[in-house]
Enzyme design. Structure first.
Site, PDB file in Angstrom:
ATOM      1  N   CYS A 175       5.451   0.386  59.912  1.00 32.35           N
ATOM      2  CA  CYS A 175       5.110  -0.913  59.321  1.00 32.35           C
ATOM      3  C   CYS A 175       4.190  -1.741  60.225  1.00 32.35           C
ATOM      4  O   CYS A 175       3.963  -2.910  59.970  1.00 32.35           O
ATOM      5  CB  CYS A 175       6.364  -1.685  58.966  1.00 32.35           C
ATOM      6  SG  CYS A 175       7.429  -1.997  60.379  1.00 32.35           S
ATOM      7  N   ARG A 179       9.383 -10.157  57.012  1.00 33.77           N
ATOM      8  CA  ARG A 179       9.628 -10.770  58.319  1.00 33.77           C
ATOM      9  C   ARG A 179      10.325 -12.120  58.103  1.00 33.77           C
ATOM     10  O   ARG A 179       9.665 -13.138  57.931  1.00 33.77           O
ATOM     11  CB  ARG A 179       8.294 -10.998  59.049  1.00 33.77           C
ATOM     12  CG  ARG A 179       7.548  -9.725  59.449  1.00 33.77           C
ATOM     13  CD  ARG A 179       6.205 -10.106  60.079  1.00 33.77           C
ATOM     14  NE  ARG A 179       5.651  -9.049  60.882  1.00 33.77           N
ATOM     15  CZ  ARG A 179       4.616  -8.275  60.505  1.00 33.77           C
ATOM     16  NH1 ARG A 179       4.062  -8.448  59.312  1.00 33.77           N
ATOM     17  NH2 ARG A 179       4.149  -7.339  61.316  1.00 33.77           N
ATOM     18  N   HIS A 215      -2.363 -21.302  60.345  1.00 31.35           N
ATOM     19  CA  HIS A 215      -1.995 -21.578  58.945  1.00 31.35           C
ATOM     20  C   HIS A 215      -3.164 -21.304  58.029  1.00 31.35           C
ATOM     21  O   HIS A 215      -3.026 -20.784  56.928  1.00 31.35           O
ATOM     22  CB  HIS A 215      -1.624 -23.055  58.778  1.00 31.35           C
ATOM     23  CG  HIS A 215      -0.359 -23.428  59.457  1.00 31.35           C
ATOM     24  ND1 HIS A 215      -0.163 -24.628  60.075  1.00 31.35           N
ATOM     25  CD2 HIS A 215       0.785 -22.735  59.601  1.00 31.35           C
ATOM     26  CE1 HIS A 215       1.052 -24.663  60.577  1.00 31.35           C
ATOM     27  NE2 HIS A 215       1.641 -23.527  60.313  1.00 31.35           N
ATOM     28  N   ASN A 260       2.847  -2.233  66.304  1.00 33.17           N
ATOM     29  CA  ASN A 260       2.272  -3.402  66.990  1.00 33.17           C
ATOM     30  C   ASN A 260       2.954  -3.593  68.347  1.00 33.17           C
ATOM     31  O   ASN A 260       2.300  -3.847  69.361  1.00 33.17           O
ATOM     32  CB  ASN A 260       2.477  -4.680  66.172  1.00 33.17           C
ATOM     33  CG  ASN A 260       1.876  -4.582  64.792  1.00 33.17           C
ATOM     34  OD1 ASN A 260       1.034  -3.727  64.557  1.00 33.17           O
ATOM     35  ND2 ASN A 260       2.304  -5.424  63.885  1.00 33.17           N
ATOM     36  N   GLU A 308      10.302   0.360  68.175  1.00 37.55           N
ATOM     37  CA  GLU A 308       9.140  -0.384  68.665  1.00 37.55           C
ATOM     38  C   GLU A 308       9.181  -0.591  70.170  1.00 37.55           C
ATOM     39  O   GLU A 308       8.354  -1.275  70.738  1.00 37.55           O
ATOM     40  CB  GLU A 308       8.965  -1.702  67.908  1.00 37.55           C
ATOM     41  CG  GLU A 308      10.193  -2.558  67.783  1.00 37.55           C
ATOM     42  CD  GLU A 308       9.958  -3.809  66.939  1.00 37.55           C
ATOM     43  OE1 GLU A 308       8.808  -4.114  66.575  1.00 37.55           O
ATOM     44  OE2 GLU A 308      10.938  -4.515  66.673  1.00 37.55           O
ATOM     45  N   ARG A 346      14.020  -7.484  57.303  1.00 38.00           N
ATOM     46  CA  ARG A 346      14.285  -7.385  58.747  1.00 38.00           C
ATOM     47  C   ARG A 346      15.043  -8.621  59.208  1.00 38.00           C
ATOM     48  O   ARG A 346      14.706  -9.739  58.823  1.00 38.00           O
ATOM     49  CB  ARG A 346      12.960  -7.288  59.501  1.00 38.00           C
ATOM     50  CG  ARG A 346      13.149  -7.270  61.002  1.00 38.00           C
ATOM     51  CD  ARG A 346      11.871  -6.995  61.732  1.00 38.00           C
ATOM     52  NE  ARG A 346      11.012  -8.170  61.777  1.00 38.00           N
ATOM     53  CZ  ARG A 346       9.805  -8.151  62.330  1.00 38.00           C
ATOM     54  NH1 ARG A 346       9.319  -7.043  62.839  1.00 38.00           N
ATOM     55  NH2 ARG A 346       9.078  -9.239  62.357  1.00 38.00           N
TER      56      ARG A 346
END
Ligand code: PEP
Ligand code: MG
Length: 591
Positions: free
Chosen positions: A507, A301, A194, A459, A436, A337
């Site tokens: 992305c 996201r 966080h 990623n 991906e 997404r």
């Protein structure tokens, strides 16, 4: 800690920027919590209850301030902590133990907290591990109260300051938002904690995970933090100070240059347009996305909506959030997404059983297709919100054609149900696929036939192509964006997309790395989507290179055998051919 000797520590880069300044330690002096016997347990219980009430009150007040300054998303952190502080079963147990064992409240609370933290630490569930931080945070606050300790505050500070602490609570960052030239270094914390998330969102330079040194350095010491590289320097030599001052000057110069680029489009020297979009996790990033000059949102996201809570957001809640994002983006493209839960992201209520191999397990579209009661409300909320802006919907983790066909079918069902209910929505919202998983890249031709666009998630594509866990720091050397196999899969996806006249964006983090971006441009990618912090730099990169040269470089790179050969070659080419970029290469955040 010797007074004058220069010491350099490597931590984790949490938020970009360089601060050369004076340390201000916010550590509580004594962290020892000893089992002190007490004579009057009832009195101790009263003191404990009072302290818990005060902690709750402080947390609620800080939550309100955060809400005003950062928006409601971060408030959940405080809500979670208020829930912990209010836990009746836990607090009753503390009272019972004080009465029975006749020991001080801080020891018993700390002891109970440690037991839970140990259990959570063993959990494979990222949601539960995050709760560990919250319990630690509440425990620290309570112990501080019971011991009558006050954290040093930031009042009365002048000049550049680096705040040091073992850990900072998100609320501690509030005073930092109104000061310039302030950064922080903490002993613990991970890059996705966080704390790192808020620091980036507030643009406060930060290095985390520097270990004990963050507790041992005293207020008043001269220090430097480099949030790009995660470096923390204590007692820098005059030579080191000179070096970082020069670096800071270049940073300021670059920032000035980037400000001028905000309203300019991203075109290469030979006039090829590359769209630069932004990735967001939380809607409160939108003002920064717009200020950075992104041409839209390339990846929202949505799963972050539920990661700090126990249940899925309702249809209404989602409709409100998506509508507001679309309205605030004022007609600019927004790619939302669908939930990418699983892997390391799961809401408490998802009812996930234990998985030995979660990244190869029940994740993203696999979960959504199995749980239409979660997927359909999201698709309907998106469709309903579509009338407020320029929406595209993107599906994560597609690994075969059947999944895409199943998504299309459900999507049509959702539209039909909305039509029957006479609800307004746009009929032609584009539906795209994330590439991906290597299998998706290899069957990109057939996917492109039923897809309105592609977005490559490097990623994951790297981790699944190379069998290297993206979150495992021991394997970081093997996690290679320029691995020829990875580049080949991107090339294949671009060719498939273009042969069907659909656009392809990237992305993943590779798009924010100068070498990666140039390779992607050279491979023919149409859009690059990165966090708002990288938008300016990326525009500068696009405007400093030519498409023709980048294509030649990418083709040459594809003939090479290894990631490091390609990296060396690209560095060399960039240095010689795009001298404008040499100043940029240093100011990219690297883990
Ligand atoms: C990716 O995999 O590259 C991506 C953008 O998605 P995420 O990081 O959310 O998995
Ligand atoms: Mg992904």
């Amino acid at each position: 800690m010797p007074a004058e000797k220069e010491m350099i520590f490597q931590g984790i880069p949490a938020s970009p920027g360089i601060i050369i300044g004076i340390a201000r330690s916010l550590n509580i002096d004594s962290e020892d919590v000893l089992p002190q016997p007490i004579a009057d347990p009832e009195n101790e219980i009263r003191t404990f209850k009072l302290a818990i009430d005060q902690v709750k009150k402080t947390l609620e007040e800080t939550g309100k301030k955060i809400n005003q300054r950062l928006g409601s998303e971060f408030v959940r952190i405080f809500e979670a902590q208020v829930m912990i502080a209010s836990d009746k079963v836990w607090n009753d147990n503390i009272v019972i133990r004080i009465r029975k064992e006749k020991l001080c409240a801080e020891y018993i609370y700390h002891d109970e907290a440690q037991k839970v933290i140990r259990r959570l630490g063993e959990s494979k569930d990222a949601y539960l591990r995050e709760r560990m931080q919250d319990i630690e945070s509440v425990t620290h606050r309570l112990i501080g109260r019971l011991k009558g300790e006050k954290r040093a505050t930031l009042k009365g500070l002048r000049g550049s300051t680096v705040v040091l602490a073992r850990y900072l609570y998100p609320g501690d960052l509030l005073p930092l938002t109104i000061r310039r030239n302030l950064g922080f270094a903490t002993g613990i914390g991970g890059p996705t904690s966080h704390l790192a998330l808020i620091a980036k969102s507030l643009s406060i330079p930060a290095v985390i995970g520097v270990g004990e040194v963050a507790e041992r350095v005293k207020s008043g010491a001269r220090v430097i933090i480099d949030g790009y590289k995660g470096v923390f320097v204590v007692n820098p030599s005059p030579e080191t100070v000179r070096r970082f001052k020069k670096l800071k000057e270049s940073e300021n110069q670059l920032k000035r240059q980037l400000t001028q680029l905000k309203s300019k489009s991203a075109v290469t020297l030979d006039k090829k347009n590359i769209e630069i979009m932004a990735n967001i996790e939380l809607p409160n990033e939108i003002p920064k996305v717009l200020a950075a000059g992104a041409s839209g949102i390339g990846l929202y996201r949505t799963e972050y909506m539920f990661l700090t809570r126990l249940e899925f957001p309702t249809f209404e809640e989602q409709y409100k959030t998506y509508s507001s994002v679309l309205r605030r983006m004022g007609g600019k493209p927004v790619v939302i997404r669908t939930f990418d839960m699983g892997g390391d992201k799961f809401p408490g209520a998802a009812g996930k059983g234990f998985e030995l191999n979660p990244f190869l397990g029940w994740r993203a579209i696999r979960v959504c297709l199995d749980r239409p009661e979660v997927f359909k409300p999201q698709l309907k909320a998106l469709l309903r919100a579509s009338r407020w802006g320029n929406l595209s919907i993107m599906i994560p983790m597609i690994s075969n054609y059947e999944e895409l066909a199943a998504v299309r079918k459900i999507f049509e069902e959702c539209k039909q149900e909305l039509r029957e209910q006479k609800k307004i929505f746009k009929e032609n919202v584009p539906l795209g696929v994330m590439i991906e998983v290597p299998s998706a890249a290899l069957i990109a031709d057939s996917l492109a036939g039923d897809s309105d666009f592609f977005s490559v998630g490097t990623n994951d594509l790297i981790q699944y192509t190379l069998a290297v866990d993206r979150g495992n720091e021991f394997l970081s050397k093997l996690y290679q964006s320029y691995h020829p196999a990875h580049l080949m899969l991107i090339k294949k996806s671009v060719e498939a997309a273009h042969s069907r006249n659909i656009k392809l964006s990237v992305c993943g983090e590779m798009a924010a790395d100068p070498i990666g971006a140039i390779l992607l441009i050279g491979l023919g990618v149409d859009t690059l989507s990165v966090s708002f912090q990288s938008v300016g730099i990326l525009k500068k990169i696009v405007r400093s290179v030519s498409y023709r040269e980048s294509r030649r470089m990418a083709e040459h790179a594809l003939q090479m055998r290894t990631n490091s050969e390609i990296e060396r070659y690209m560095k060399n080419e960039i240095e010689n051919r795009f001298p404008d970029l040499n100043s940029v290469m240093r100011f990219v955040m690297r883990g």
